[in-house]
Design an enzyme around this catalytic site. Structure first.
Site, PDB file in Angstrom:
ATOM      1  N   HIS A   7      85.231  53.832  66.211  1.00 40.04           N
ATOM      2  CA  HIS A   7      85.967  53.101  67.241  1.00 40.04           C
ATOM      3  C   HIS A   7      85.601  53.675  68.601  1.00 40.04           C
ATOM      4  CE1 HIS A   7      88.659  56.575  66.802  1.00 40.04           C
ATOM      5  NE2 HIS A   7      89.087  56.306  68.037  1.00 40.04           N
ATOM      6  N   HIS A  65      77.489  53.848  79.424  1.00 39.86           N
ATOM      7  CA  HIS A  65      78.131  52.551  79.316  1.00 39.86           C
ATOM      8  C   HIS A  65      78.273  52.153  77.853  1.00 39.86           C
ATOM      9  CE1 HIS A  65      73.844  51.439  79.154  1.00 39.86           C
ATOM     10  NE2 HIS A  65      74.229  50.356  78.500  1.00 39.86           N
ATOM     11  N   GLU A 111      78.134  46.555  79.140  1.00 41.65           N
ATOM     12  CA  GLU A 111      76.946  45.704  79.116  1.00 41.65           C
ATOM     13  C   GLU A 111      77.173  44.646  78.056  1.00 41.65           C
ATOM     14  OE1 GLU A 111      72.191  45.893  77.928  1.00 41.65           O
ATOM     15  OE2 GLU A 111      73.396  47.720  77.872  1.00 41.65           O
TER      16      GLU A 111
END
Length: 138
Positions: A7, A65, A111
């Protein structure tokens, strides 16, 4: 042995604002929500939003990211929708495959990407990054 991502937990400064962003704007599925957090699904990825007073407060210059997969046939429509909703971009795409680089409300860099590791490896075999080596399959 690691078998994949279990997760991702993101610290958020305003749970309601982030919950709205990830569910209504990005389209994640709400699973549970409580006073200090929420569990969502982004496809099959378990995403946790956790209320935290120490959440970043500005646009950081680093490249860290999280990338989410978007089907190629839906990418342009989805991308146009996010931009029309005022979602801010942090980078222009220069890599293989369509990508949209955006901030969430707490400046986490996200992204939205078309393609996968194998399409990226195929592209970089054609035009390798500086000093690139390839190992194993792919």
């Amino acid at each position: 042995m690691i078998t994949g991502i279990n997760h991702i937990t993101l610290s958020v400064s305003d749970l309601e604002r982030s919950f709205d962003f990830y569910t209504r704007i990005l389209g994640c599925q709400a699973i549970a929500k409580w006073k200090k957090g929420a569990y969502l699904l982004a496809g099959n990825l378990w995403l946790c939003l956790s209320l935290d007073a120490n959440t970043r407060k500005s646009l950081a210059a680093e490249y860290t990211h999280i990338a989410f997969s978007v089907p190629e046939k839906e990418f342009q429509k989805y991308s146009d929708r996010l931009i029309s909703l005022g979602v801010e971009k942090w980078k222009e795409n220069i890599s293989e495959g369509e990508s949209l680089y955006i901030f969430d409300p707490d400046f986490h860099k996200l992204e939205l990407h078309v393609g996968d590791l194998f399409s990226r490896i195929a592209a970089t075999r054609e035009v390798p990054y500086e000093g690139m080596e390839f190992f194993g399959c792919g």
